[in-house]
Write a protein that holds these residues in place. Structure first.
Motif, PDB file in Angstrom:
ATOM      1  N   GLN A 111       1.158  -1.400  -0.161  1.00  0.00           N
ATOM      2  CA  GLN A 111      -0.032   0.314  -0.242  1.00  0.00           C
ATOM      3  C   GLN A 111       0.976   0.946  -0.255  1.00  0.00           C
ATOM      4  OE1 GLN A 111      -3.033  -0.280   3.323  1.00  0.00           O
ATOM      5  NE2 GLN A 111      -3.464  -2.105   3.041  1.00  0.00           N
ATOM      6  N   GLU A 112       2.459   1.027   0.522  1.00  0.00           N
ATOM      7  CA  GLU A 112       2.787   2.063   0.815  1.00  0.00           C
ATOM      8  C   GLU A 112       4.451   1.941  -0.177  1.00  0.00           C
ATOM      9  OE1 GLU A 112       4.319   4.664   4.823  1.00  0.00           O
ATOM     10  OE2 GLU A 112       2.347   3.349   4.880  1.00  0.00           O
ATOM     11  N   ILE A 113       4.934   2.553  -0.416  1.00  0.00           N
ATOM     12  CA  ILE A 113       6.523   2.777  -0.729  1.00  0.00           C
ATOM     13  C   ILE A 113       6.680   4.190  -1.684  1.00  0.00           C
ATOM     14  CG2 ILE A 113       5.995   1.443  -3.061  1.00  0.00           C
ATOM     15  CD1 ILE A 113       8.423   1.046  -3.419  1.00  0.00           C
ATOM     16  N   ARG A 114       7.223   5.159  -1.284  1.00  0.00           N
ATOM     17  CA  ARG A 114       7.723   6.427  -1.812  1.00  0.00           C
ATOM     18  C   ARG A 114       8.891   5.972  -2.844  1.00  0.00           C
ATOM     19  NH1 ARG A 114      11.817  10.333  -1.156  1.00  0.00           N
ATOM     20  NH2 ARG A 114      12.754   8.372   0.725  1.00  0.00           N
ATOM     21  N   LEU A 115       8.945   6.307  -4.213  1.00  0.00           N
ATOM     22  CA  LEU A 115      10.007   6.695  -4.899  1.00  0.00           C
ATOM     23  C   LEU A 115      10.430   7.891  -4.860  1.00  0.00           C
ATOM     24  CD1 LEU A 115       8.342   4.867  -7.883  1.00  0.00           C
ATOM     25  CD2 LEU A 115       8.912   3.411  -6.501  1.00  0.00           C
ATOM     26  N   PRO A 116      12.199   8.070  -4.671  1.00  0.00           N
ATOM     27  CA  PRO A 116      12.702   9.134  -3.908  1.00  0.00           C
ATOM     28  C   PRO A 116      13.099   9.804  -5.464  1.00  0.00           C
ATOM     29  CG  PRO A 116      14.684   7.127  -3.993  1.00  0.00           C
ATOM     30  CD  PRO A 116      13.126   6.442  -4.405  1.00  0.00           C
ATOM     31  N   ALA A 117      13.685  10.997  -5.157  1.00  0.00           N
ATOM     32  CA  ALA A 117      14.370  11.455  -6.693  1.00  0.00           C
ATOM     33  C   ALA A 117      15.518  11.056  -7.543  1.00  0.00           C
ATOM     34  CB  ALA A 117      14.299  13.179  -5.772  1.00  0.00           C
ATOM     35  N   SER A 118      15.759  10.426  -6.347  1.00  0.00           N
ATOM     36  CA  SER A 118      17.565   9.748  -6.650  1.00  0.00           C
ATOM     37  C   SER A 118      16.579   8.792  -8.145  1.00  0.00           C
ATOM     38  CB  SER A 118      18.415   9.037  -6.137  1.00  0.00           C
ATOM     39  OG  SER A 118      17.297   8.312  -4.625  1.00  0.00           O
ATOM     40  N   LEU A 119      15.672   8.637  -7.942  1.00  0.00           N
ATOM     41  CA  LEU A 119      15.624   6.768  -9.227  1.00  0.00           C
ATOM     42  C   LEU A 119      15.470   7.354 -10.517  1.00  0.00           C
ATOM     43  CD1 LEU A 119      14.443   3.607  -7.984  1.00  0.00           C
ATOM     44  CD2 LEU A 119      12.366   5.323  -8.539  1.00  0.00           C
ATOM     45  N   LYS A 120      16.265   6.057 -11.030  1.00  0.00           N
ATOM     46  CA  LYS A 120      16.401   6.321 -12.135  1.00  0.00           C
ATOM     47  C   LYS A 120      15.745   5.086 -13.441  1.00  0.00           C
ATOM     48  CE  LYS A 120      21.117   8.685 -12.734  1.00  0.00           C
ATOM     49  NZ  LYS A 120      22.473   9.059 -12.592  1.00  0.00           N
ATOM     50  N   THR A 121      15.642   4.525 -12.702  1.00  0.00           N
ATOM     51  CA  THR A 121      14.750   3.151 -13.881  1.00  0.00           C
ATOM     52  C   THR A 121      13.846   2.036 -13.019  1.00  0.00           C
ATOM     53  OG1 THR A 121      17.229   3.321 -14.774  1.00  0.00           O
ATOM     54  CG2 THR A 121      15.904   1.308 -14.937  1.00  0.00           C
ATOM     55  N   ILE A 122      12.865   1.942 -13.370  1.00  0.00           N
ATOM     56  CA  ILE A 122      12.114   1.066 -12.692  1.00  0.00           C
ATOM     57  C   ILE A 122      12.091   0.182 -13.399  1.00  0.00           C
ATOM     58  CG2 ILE A 122       9.596   0.393 -11.753  1.00  0.00           C
ATOM     59  CD1 ILE A 122       9.627   3.890 -11.441  1.00  0.00           C
ATOM     60  N   CYS A 123      12.266  -0.982 -13.946  1.00  0.00           N
ATOM     61  CA  CYS A 123      12.350  -2.088 -15.370  1.00  0.00           C
ATOM     62  C   CYS A 123      11.251  -2.813 -14.926  1.00  0.00           C
ATOM     63  CB  CYS A 123      13.255  -3.375 -14.661  1.00  0.00           C
ATOM     64  SG  CYS A 123      15.427  -2.580 -14.696  1.00  0.00           S
ATOM     65  N   GLN A 124      10.408  -3.116 -15.761  1.00  0.00           N
ATOM     66  CA  GLN A 124       9.589  -4.045 -17.022  1.00  0.00           C
ATOM     67  C   GLN A 124       8.736  -4.893 -15.436  1.00  0.00           C
ATOM     68  OE1 GLN A 124      10.226  -5.856 -20.174  1.00  0.00           O
ATOM     69  NE2 GLN A 124       8.385  -7.271 -19.784  1.00  0.00           N
ATOM     70  N   GLY A 125       7.209  -4.832 -14.862  1.00  0.00           N
ATOM     71  CA  GLY A 125       7.058  -5.661 -14.653  1.00  0.00           C
ATOM     72  C   GLY A 125       7.538  -5.723 -13.364  1.00  0.00           C
ATOM     73  N   ALA A 126       8.039  -3.983 -12.286  1.00  0.00           N
ATOM     74  CA  ALA A 126       8.640  -3.848 -11.105  1.00  0.00           C
ATOM     75  C   ALA A 126       7.406  -4.400 -10.047  1.00  0.00           C
ATOM     76  CB  ALA A 126       9.384  -2.925 -10.727  1.00  0.00           C
ATOM     77  N   PHE A 127       5.925  -3.370 -10.477  1.00  0.00           N
ATOM     78  CA  PHE A 127       5.160  -3.325  -9.930  1.00  0.00           C
ATOM     79  C   PHE A 127       3.909  -4.285  -9.617  1.00  0.00           C
ATOM     80  CE2 PHE A 127       8.081   0.256  -8.001  1.00  0.00           C
ATOM     81  CZ  PHE A 127       7.701   0.210  -6.948  1.00  0.00           C
ATOM     82  N   TYR A 128       4.948  -4.551 -11.065  1.00  0.00           N
ATOM     83  CA  TYR A 128       2.914  -6.106 -11.644  1.00  0.00           C
ATOM     84  C   TYR A 128       2.128  -6.644 -10.022  1.00  0.00           C
ATOM     85  CZ  TYR A 128       0.153  -9.071 -14.682  1.00  0.00           C
ATOM     86  OH  TYR A 128      -0.679  -9.266 -14.979  1.00  0.00           O
ATOM     87  N   GLY A 129       0.715  -6.876 -10.500  1.00  0.00           N
ATOM     88  CA  GLY A 129       0.058  -7.174  -9.404  1.00  0.00           C
ATOM     89  C   GLY A 129       0.189  -6.389  -8.435  1.00  0.00           C
TER      90      GLY A 129
END
Length: 339
Positions: free
Chosen positions: A262-280
């Motif tokens: 239900q909760e995750i913060r994506l920080p400003a440092s993040l550059k890559t979110i790969c395929q299917g990272a949060f699928y489902g």
């Protein structure tokens, strides 16, 4: 191996019988290091079998396989030489099929291949070289950890006498929670609902927490940079992830199937979110993509059914794959087709 060392260890005999025993797997090039450790284990009352116990006129391969398949604990002493030995690797992979209890003891800082890590990523491991090269650790500390390994106590001929005020079972045989190589978290063996990843870890390796149904909260250290492939896949009770301000990469399928998240913060440092990272991640109600992420890949947030358009923030210049939000609420799904 010197002649005196050879003579000193000629008297060591492998166990033959039906009681639980440890199968020792090692490269003969490492005998000067391993044989004294075998002798120490035998002196401390453990039943061991290793290939010095093979008698003449027997089929060597069948003899190894027979003793390996009947052992209670498979213990491999990993070195660069071990990983270059075809016979040693045969034992290592055969043990994966035959032995429920397996332990890797790293005698040096050699790095195992991805294939071996994939097969053994959730196994127990001890790092002898860290004990012998640390000011705060000793050889005795290594054996103290070794004798707490799951499955080893049944291989002891005469277990230690119980204390007058015995500790609870979970304290007598504590699980080594974290399997760590350098600054990489290879696997987690604990049972806590809240996991605080140790300081200094820069990467969570492939599948380190995969399938853990007990974790509800994860706290990243400030040092963490990479969350690897399938790191938390199918952690079905994981609800909150406390990230840091240095995270750069979230690997493919890293949180796939975390249906309670239900909760995750994506920080400003993040550059890559790969395929299917949060699928489902069906319970995830909102997501805020930082401007440092320039592309949302296929299926990244697919089947996140609780996402609502008013709670999805995406920078205007971020490219969104057509299937990035497939299976979400209809207005969110159409983000994949935005001009």
């Amino acid at each position: 191996m010197s002649q005196s060392t050879t003579q000193e260890h000629k008297m060591l005999k492998s166990y033959e019988g039906d009681d639980p025993y440890i199968f020792i797997s090692y490269a003969h090039a490492d005998a000067e290091t391993v044989l004294p450790m075998i002798q120490k284990l035998q002196q401390d009352g453990f039943r061991l079998w290793y290939d010095e116990g093979i008698i003449g006129n027997v089929d060597w391969v069948d003899e190894i396989a027979e003793h390996l398949s009947r052992c209670h604990l498979f213990m491999a002493f990993i070195t660069k030489g071990y990983l270059m030995s075809e016979n040693c690797l045969d034992e290592l992979f055969f043990a994966r099929e035959q032995c429920r209890n397996r332990l890797l003891v790293y005698l040096d800082d050699t790095e195992v291949s991805k294939g071996i890590r994939m097969r053994y990523c959730r196994r127990q491991a001890l790092y002898h070289w860290q004990c012998t090269n640390s000011r705060c650790k000793t050889e005795e500390a290594f054996y103290d950890e070794l004798y707490r390994v799951h499955g080893i106590c049944k291989c002891r001929i005469q277990p230690p006498e119980p204390m007058q005020d015995p500790l609870p079972v979970e304290q007598q045989n504590p699980v080594v929670e974290y399997e760590i190589a350098g600054s990489v978290l290879m696997a987690y063996h604990g049972t806590s609902s809240e996991v605080v990843i140790p300081a200094g870890i820069t990467k969570i390796e492939q599948g380190a927490f995969k399938g853990n149904t007990q974790i509800e909260i994860v706290v990243f250290p400030e040092s963490l940079v990479t969350v690897g492939y399938e790191s938390f896949r199918e952690c079905v009770n994981l609800q909150r992830v406390h990230t840091n301000d240095l995270l750069v990469r979230i690997g493919k399928d890293a949180f796939s199937g975390c249906k309670a998240l239900q909760e995750i913060r994506l920080p400003a440092s993040l550059k890559t979110i790969c395929q299917g990272a949060f699928y489902g991640c069906a319970a995830l109600p909102e997501i805020d993509i930082p401007s440092s992420v320039t592309k949302i890949l296929p299926w990244t947030f697919a089947n996140c059914k609780e996402l609502r358009l008013e709670r999805v923030t995406i920078p205007a210049n971020t490219e969104i794959a057509e299937t990035a939000f497939r299976g979400c609420e209809s207005a969110v799904e159409r983000l994949g087709n935005r001009p």
